[in-house]
Design a protein around this motif. Structure first.
Motif, PDB file in Angstrom:
ATOM      1  N   VAL A  37      44.917  36.907  73.845  1.00 34.95           N
ATOM      2  CA  VAL A  37      43.913  36.124  73.144  1.00 34.95           C
ATOM      3  C   VAL A  37      42.575  36.832  73.274  1.00 34.95           C
ATOM      4  N   ASN A  38      41.748  36.687  72.258  1.00 37.69           N
ATOM      5  CA  ASN A  38      40.435  37.307  72.262  1.00 37.69           C
ATOM      6  C   ASN A  38      39.408  36.210  72.037  1.00 37.69           C
ATOM      7  N   THR A  39      38.493  35.972  72.985  1.00 37.26           N
ATOM      8  CA  THR A  39      37.506  34.903  72.882  1.00 37.26           C
ATOM      9  C   THR A  39      36.287  35.411  72.133  1.00 37.26           C
ATOM     10  N   PRO A  40      35.979  34.828  70.946  1.00 38.61           N
ATOM     11  CA  PRO A  40      34.793  35.282  70.202  1.00 38.61           C
ATOM     12  C   PRO A  40      33.512  34.994  70.982  1.00 38.61           C
ATOM     13  N   GLY A  41      32.504  35.800  70.752  1.00 34.63           N
ATOM     14  CA  GLY A  41      31.227  35.586  71.431  1.00 34.63           C
ATOM     15  C   GLY A  41      31.297  35.917  72.903  1.00 34.63           C
ATOM     16  N   SER A  42      30.431  35.299  73.645  1.00 39.62           N
ATOM     17  CA  SER A  42      30.385  35.566  75.086  1.00 39.62           C
ATOM     18  C   SER A  42      31.012  34.402  75.820  1.00 39.62           C
ATOM     19  N   GLY A  43      32.260  34.300  75.790  1.00 41.22           N
ATOM     20  CA  GLY A  43      32.972  33.220  76.436  1.00 41.22           C
ATOM     21  C   GLY A  43      32.682  33.182  77.914  1.00 41.22           C
ATOM     22  N   PRO A  44      32.911  32.061  78.500  1.00 42.17           N
ATOM     23  CA  PRO A  44      32.589  31.929  79.927  1.00 42.17           C
ATOM     24  C   PRO A  44      33.502  32.782  80.785  1.00 42.17           C
ATOM     25  N   ALA A  45      32.914  33.320  81.820  1.00 42.16           N
ATOM     26  CA  ALA A  45      33.718  34.068  82.776  1.00 42.16           C
ATOM     27  C   ALA A  45      34.602  33.106  83.556  1.00 42.16           C
ATOM     28  N   GLY A  46      35.711  33.620  84.023  1.00 40.23           N
ATOM     29  CA  GLY A  46      36.575  32.829  84.873  1.00 40.23           C
ATOM     30  C   GLY A  46      37.553  31.940  84.147  1.00 40.23           C
ATOM     31  N   SER A  47      37.720  32.124  82.811  1.00 45.13           N
ATOM     32  CA  SER A  47      38.701  31.312  82.087  1.00 45.13           C
ATOM     33  C   SER A  47      40.118  31.691  82.502  1.00 45.13           C
ATOM     34  N   THR A  48      40.975  30.704  82.444  1.00 42.11           N
ATOM     35  CA  THR A  48      42.408  30.949  82.671  1.00 42.11           C
ATOM     36  C   THR A  48      43.175  30.498  81.438  1.00 42.11           C
ATOM     37  N   TYR A  49      44.405  31.003  81.325  1.00 42.14           N
ATOM     38  CA  TYR A  49      45.171  30.767  80.105  1.00 42.14           C
ATOM     39  C   TYR A  49      46.578  30.295  80.467  1.00 42.14           C
ATOM     40  N   SER A  50      46.991  29.274  79.748  1.00 40.60           N
ATOM     41  CA  SER A  50      48.331  28.730  79.958  1.00 40.60           C
ATOM     42  C   SER A  50      49.179  29.051  78.731  1.00 40.60           C
ATOM     43  N   TRP A  51      50.315  29.729  78.963  1.00 37.80           N
ATOM     44  CA  TRP A  51      51.220  30.138  77.882  1.00 37.80           C
ATOM     45  C   TRP A  51      52.520  29.346  78.011  1.00 37.80           C
ATOM     46  N   VAL A  52      52.962  28.744  76.876  1.00 35.89           N
ATOM     47  CA  VAL A  52      54.192  27.953  76.892  1.00 35.89           C
ATOM     48  C   VAL A  52      54.992  28.294  75.625  1.00 35.89           C
ATOM     49  N   PRO A  81      68.410  32.549  72.126  1.00 33.18           N
ATOM     50  CA  PRO A  81      69.200  32.593  70.893  1.00 33.18           C
ATOM     51  C   PRO A  81      68.315  32.636  69.655  1.00 33.18           C
ATOM     52  N   ALA A  82      68.913  33.082  68.556  1.00 32.98           N
ATOM     53  CA  ALA A  82      68.194  33.132  67.284  1.00 32.98           C
ATOM     54  C   ALA A  82      67.708  31.743  66.902  1.00 32.98           C
ATOM     55  N   GLY A  83      66.538  31.695  66.318  1.00 30.74           N
ATOM     56  CA  GLY A  83      65.966  30.426  65.917  1.00 30.74           C
ATOM     57  C   GLY A  83      64.458  30.517  65.798  1.00 30.74           C
ATOM     58  N   VAL A  84      63.792  29.367  65.629  1.00 26.70           N
ATOM     59  CA  VAL A  84      62.336  29.301  65.473  1.00 26.70           C
ATOM     60  C   VAL A  84      61.726  28.718  66.751  1.00 26.70           C
ATOM     61  N   TYR A  85      60.714  29.422  67.300  1.00 26.36           N
ATOM     62  CA  TYR A  85      60.084  29.023  68.561  1.00 26.36           C
ATOM     63  C   TYR A  85      58.560  28.955  68.368  1.00 26.36           C
ATOM     64  N   ASN A  86      57.928  28.171  69.229  1.00 21.71           N
ATOM     65  CA  ASN A  86      56.478  28.039  69.198  1.00 21.71           C
ATOM     66  C   ASN A  86      55.899  28.589  70.494  1.00 21.71           C
ATOM     67  N   LEU A  87      55.012  29.585  70.334  1.00 23.81           N
ATOM     68  CA  LEU A  87      54.286  30.134  71.482  1.00 23.81           C
ATOM     69  C   LEU A  87      52.883  29.519  71.468  1.00 23.81           C
ATOM     70  N   GLN A  88      52.536  28.804  72.516  1.00 25.71           N
ATOM     71  CA  GLN A  88      51.260  28.109  72.586  1.00 25.71           C
ATOM     72  C   GLN A  88      50.459  28.600  73.785  1.00 25.71           C
ATOM     73  N   VAL A  89      49.147  28.845  73.528  1.00 27.84           N
ATOM     74  CA  VAL A  89      48.257  29.251  74.609  1.00 27.84           C
ATOM     75  C   VAL A  89      47.072  28.289  74.645  1.00 27.84           C
ATOM     76  N   THR A  90      46.699  27.876  75.856  1.00 29.22           N
ATOM     77  CA  THR A  90      45.546  26.997  76.058  1.00 29.22           C
ATOM     78  C   THR A  90      44.617  27.635  77.088  1.00 29.22           C
ATOM     79  N   VAL A 102      46.263  26.982  70.817  1.00 34.26           N
ATOM     80  CA  VAL A 102      46.530  27.823  69.644  1.00 34.26           C
ATOM     81  C   VAL A 102      48.020  28.152  69.627  1.00 34.26           C
ATOM     82  N   ASN A 103      48.645  28.042  68.447  1.00 26.94           N
ATOM     83  CA  ASN A 103      50.091  28.197  68.338  1.00 26.94           C
ATOM     84  C   ASN A 103      50.466  29.417  67.478  1.00 26.94           C
ATOM     85  N   LEU A 104      51.554  30.009  67.832  1.00 28.99           N
ATOM     86  CA  LEU A 104      52.151  31.093  67.041  1.00 28.99           C
ATOM     87  C   LEU A 104      53.619  30.765  66.820  1.00 28.99           C
ATOM     88  N   THR A 105      54.043  30.756  65.553  1.00 29.64           N
ATOM     89  CA  THR A 105      55.458  30.524  65.250  1.00 29.64           C
ATOM     90  C   THR A 105      56.211  31.850  65.339  1.00 29.64           C
TER      91      THR A 105
END
Length: 357
Positions: A37-52, A81-90, A102-105
């Motif tokens: 992920v790329n945070t636009p602008g000057s995002g706060p330092a120390g952010s963490t990211y959750s991927w599911v 297995p083959a199929g459709v999945y959702n990758l989500q990051v918070t 934010v989601n990615l199919t």
């Protein structure tokens, strides 16, 4: 509320595997892909990211990239297995405030099964082979025999001797495993067979026999007409006066050049002999039988049907009946009989005593 406390970050998915900024992705089963992920602008330092990844059939592993606050990960989709999945990051900032997910199919496409191939090998008359791939269920597949060049046709013609690595590629670019396919060398035609006429026609037998002596072996077949083949080495009942082209067909179908053999014309019996007999006389007690026709090279003569001689003249023949025959020496044909009778030697008269007075 502080400006940075509840700031909602706009996240843009950046796929390091050349995906760009699209919100959906199609990959092959078992792929390993990078996400960040790329945070636009000057995002706060120390952010963490959750991927599911959902749903629960996801069977891969997610690994974070060091020194970037885990805003970049690697996913090994593994056996998912083959199929459709959702990758989500918070993203959660340093104050503990979560942002908008934010989601990615991600669509996982199954890798095509290893190809099933059918081979047509070179023959004596065709120097190249053919590989035909059985198409999988579905559309849009392309096929390759070298792993580089793909084509829409599942048939590869005019292939030289060699080993080919056959693969199938789907529309999404998923490539199957390799099925090796070997095109054999063009088989060589055998040499002309060794054969001979082992029985020529005779007076009593109207046909001939041809016997092959080489080459021999399991799977070899032989012919005297180029059409009908047999495993036996001998051909009987062949027409007198005919010419035969003897060929051999080896396993694989290669046919030799021909050995040409001719069956002789059936010999004919000579005509019944013409005979001249010189009967015994008072002075010569024995007779002579002379055959005057037929005469010539190759004839032999007999006056008893058993013993034959080259000379047509029989001397010192005693009283009796004689069956005169002529035989063709080359074919053994015997003529009809001319019967001749030798008379007894005429008796000398007995002169009476001289009478006088």
């Amino acid at each position: 509320m502080k400006k940075n406390y509840l700031r909602i970050l706009i996240l843009t998915i950046v796929m390091l595997a050349s995906l760009g900024t699209y919100a959906q992705q199609t990959i092959c089963a078992g792929s390993v892909k990078n996400y960040s992920v790329n945070t636009p602008g000057s995002g706060p330092a120390g952010s963490t990211y959750s991927w599911v990844v959902t749903p629960g059939t996801f069977a891969g592993t997610i690994t974070g990239t060091p020194n970037v606050n885990a805003n970049a990960i690697t996913i090994n989709w593994g056996t998912t297995p083959a199929g459709v999945y959702n990758l989500q990051v918070t993203e959660t900032n340093a104050s503990g405030c979560p942002g908008t997910p934010v989601n990615l199919t991600v669509t996982i496409e199954a890798i095509p099964a290893n190809p099933v191939v059918t081979l047509v090998q070179p023959t004596c008359t065709v120097a190249t082979g053919t590989i035909t791939v059985t198409p999988p269920t579905g559309t849009g597949f392309t096929y390759s025999i070298d792993g580089t060049n793909y084509q829409s046709s599942n048939v590869f013609n005019n292939l030289a001797q060699g080993t080919y690595n056959v693969t199938i590629r789907s529309v999404a670019g998923c490539t199957s495993g390799i099925t090796p396919a070997i095109i054999n060398a063009q088989p060589a035609a055998p040499s002309a067979p060794t054969a001979s006429v082992t029985q020529q026609p005779t007076c009593a037998l109207a046909t001939g026999t041809i016997t092959v002596t080489a080459p021999t072996g399991t799977g070899y077949e032989y012919s005297v007409d180029g059409t009908n083949y047999q495993t036996g080495l001998q051909f009987t009942g062949l027409t007198a006066g005919a010419t035969y082209n003897v060929t051999v067909k080896v396993p694989g179908g290669c046919i030799s050049t021909a050995t040409v053999l001719t069956i002789d014309v059936q010999p004919t019996a000579p005509a019944a002999p013409t005979v001249t007999v010189t009967q015994p006389t008072c002075a010569q007690p024995m007779a002579t039988i002379e055959v005057t026709a037929p005469l010539g090279t190759g004839y032999v003569y007999s006056i008893d049907g058993v013993n034959y001689q080259v000379s047509p003249i029989f001397n010192n023949v005693g009283q009796g009946s004689y069956p005169v025959t002529v035989q063709n020496a080359t074919g053994g044909c015997t003529s009809a009989i001319t019967n001749e009778t030798i008379n007894p030697q005429p008796a000398a008269p007995t002169t009476s005593a001289i009478i006088f007075n």
